[in-house]
Design a protein around this motif. Structure first.
Motif, mmCIF file in Angstrom:
data_model
loop_
_atom_site.group_PDB
_atom_site.id
_atom_site.type_symbol
_atom_site.label_atom_id
_atom_site.label_comp_id
_atom_site.label_asym_id
_atom_site.label_seq_id
_atom_site.Cartn_x
_atom_site.Cartn_y
_atom_site.Cartn_z
ATOM 1 N N LYS A 82 0.417 -1.509 -0.224
ATOM 2 C CA LYS A 82 -0.029 -0.033 -0.270
ATOM 3 C C LYS A 82 0.848 1.142 -0.098
ATOM 4 N N GLY A 83 1.789 0.749 0.642
ATOM 5 C CA GLY A 83 3.298 2.630 0.974
ATOM 6 C C GLY A 83 3.452 2.637 -0.320
ATOM 7 N N PHE A 84 3.333 1.789 -1.258
ATOM 8 C CA PHE A 84 4.026 1.687 -2.862
ATOM 9 C C PHE A 84 3.125 3.216 -3.535
ATOM 10 N N HIS A 85 1.584 3.007 -3.495
ATOM 11 C CA HIS A 85 0.556 3.325 -4.078
ATOM 12 C C HIS A 85 0.765 5.041 -3.121
ATOM 13 N N TYR A 86 0.458 5.327 -2.037
ATOM 14 C CA TYR A 86 0.129 6.522 -1.460
ATOM 15 C C TYR A 86 1.909 7.250 -1.412
ATOM 16 N N LEU A 87 2.893 6.494 -1.786
ATOM 17 C CA LEU A 87 4.172 7.413 -1.782
ATOM 18 C C LEU A 87 3.890 7.666 -3.127
ATOM 19 N N ARG A 88 3.696 7.004 -3.930
ATOM 20 C CA ARG A 88 3.744 7.497 -5.270
ATOM 21 C C ARG A 88 2.188 9.100 -5.470
ATOM 22 N N ASP A 89 1.233 9.197 -4.669
ATOM 23 C CA ASP A 89 0.357 9.766 -4.690
ATOM 24 C C ASP A 89 0.887 11.321 -3.644
ATOM 25 N N ILE A 90 1.261 11.113 -2.798
ATOM 26 C CA ILE A 90 2.294 12.194 -2.205
ATOM 27 C C ILE A 90 2.708 12.804 -2.517
ATOM 28 N N ILE A 91 4.037 11.535 -3.858
ATOM 29 C CA ILE A 91 4.376 12.737 -5.076
ATOM 30 C C ILE A 91 3.877 13.423 -5.669
ATOM 31 N N GLN A 92 3.517 12.881 -6.373
ATOM 32 C CA GLN A 92 1.946 13.702 -7.399
ATOM 33 C C GLN A 92 1.821 14.905 -6.461
ATOM 34 N N THR A 93 0.984 15.147 -5.781
ATOM 35 C CA THR A 93 0.447 16.059 -4.319
ATOM 36 C C THR A 93 1.491 16.756 -4.598
ATOM 37 N N TYR A 94 2.574 16.325 -4.120
ATOM 38 C CA TYR A 94 4.027 17.392 -3.465
ATOM 39 C C TYR A 94 3.993 18.240 -4.999
ATOM 40 N N LEU A 95 4.004 18.041 -5.762
ATOM 41 C CA LEU A 95 4.528 18.217 -7.425
ATOM 42 C C LEU A 95 3.890 19.521 -7.438
ATOM 43 N N HIS A 96 2.767 19.463 -7.309
ATOM 44 C CA HIS A 96 1.608 20.372 -7.454
ATOM 45 C C HIS A 96 1.696 21.763 -6.185
ATOM 46 N N ASN A 97 2.214 20.980 -5.054
ATOM 47 C CA ASN A 97 2.132 21.887 -3.860
ATOM 48 C C ASN A 97 3.220 21.612 -3.290
ATOM 49 N N PRO A 98 4.808 21.531 -3.672
ATOM 50 C CA PRO A 98 5.814 21.384 -2.558
ATOM 51 C C PRO A 98 6.212 22.847 -1.571
ATOM 52 N N THR A 99 5.350 23.359 -1.105
ATOM 53 C CA THR A 99 5.100 24.482 0.480
ATOM 54 C C THR A 99 4.280 23.677 0.889
ATOM 55 N N ALA A 100 3.214 22.791 0.797
ATOM 56 C CA ALA A 100 2.497 21.927 2.203
ATOM 57 C C ALA A 100 3.442 21.029 2.359
ATOM 58 N N PRO A 101 3.204 21.190 4.060
ATOM 59 C CA PRO A 101 3.419 20.368 5.140
ATOM 60 C C PRO A 101 3.139 19.032 4.816
ATOM 61 N N THR A 102 4.248 18.731 5.649
ATOM 62 C CA THR A 102 3.858 16.597 5.732
ATOM 63 C C THR A 102 2.388 15.717 6.156
ATOM 64 N N MET A 103 2.687 16.489 7.039
ATOM 65 C CA MET A 103 0.959 15.969 7.607
ATOM 66 C C MET A 103 -0.143 16.188 6.652
ATOM 67 N N LEU A 104 -0.058 17.403 6.025
ATOM 68 C CA LEU A 104 -1.340 17.486 5.397
ATOM 69 C C LEU A 104 -1.293 17.079 4.040
ATOM 70 N N LEU A 105 0.277 16.952 3.698
ATOM 71 C CA LEU A 105 0.670 15.545 2.139
ATOM 72 C C LEU A 105 -0.598 14.057 2.689
ATOM 73 N N TYR A 106 -0.194 13.809 4.090
ATOM 74 C CA TYR A 106 -0.933 12.616 4.280
ATOM 75 C C TYR A 106 -2.284 12.505 4.260
ATOM 76 N N GLU A 107 -2.697 13.510 4.968
ATOM 77 C CA GLU A 107 -4.085 13.511 4.882
ATOM 78 C C GLU A 107 -4.919 13.472 3.422
ATOM 79 N N VAL A 108 -4.483 14.298 2.759
ATOM 80 C CA VAL A 108 -4.873 14.695 1.200
ATOM 81 C C VAL A 108 -4.576 13.399 0.374
ATOM 82 N N THR A 109 -3.712 12.510 0.652
ATOM 83 C CA THR A 109 -3.853 11.203 0.386
ATOM 84 C C THR A 109 -4.741 10.345 0.736
#
Length: 82
Positions: A19-46
């Motif tokens: 599962k972590g593979f898919h979560y990580l891929r999603d987080i990377i995509q989200t981060y690339l669209h919003n590089p200033t987002a805090p880590t916890m927000l990335l986890y929540e969005v994913t």
């Protein structure tokens, strides 16, 4: 972009059957669209993008794949990642 991220994760030795593979891929995509987002927000969005996921489960699943042998082997062959 998803194909490039997938290819890089596979190159790192992270297996797509976790599962972590898919979560990580999603987080990377989200981060690339919003590089200033805090880590916890990335986890929540994913977590919102996947059924039955929470930010804590996402974080744990990513830690799990990071600790797996394939990822560790890749790190040991790339000293700059230690």
């Amino acid at each position: 972009m998803e194909k490039q991220i997938t290819a890089k994760l596979l190159q790192l030795g992270i297996k797509p059957n976790y599962k972590g593979f898919h979560y990580l891929r999603d987080i990377i995509q989200t981060y690339l669209h919003n590089p200033t987002a805090p880590t916890m927000l990335l986890y929540e969005v994913t977590a919102d993008n996947f059924d039955k996921a929470t930010a804590q489960r996402v974080e744990r699943a990513i830690r799990f794949v990071k600790e797996k042998d394939g990822c560790r082997r890749w790190k040991t062959s790339n000293p700059q990642l230690r």
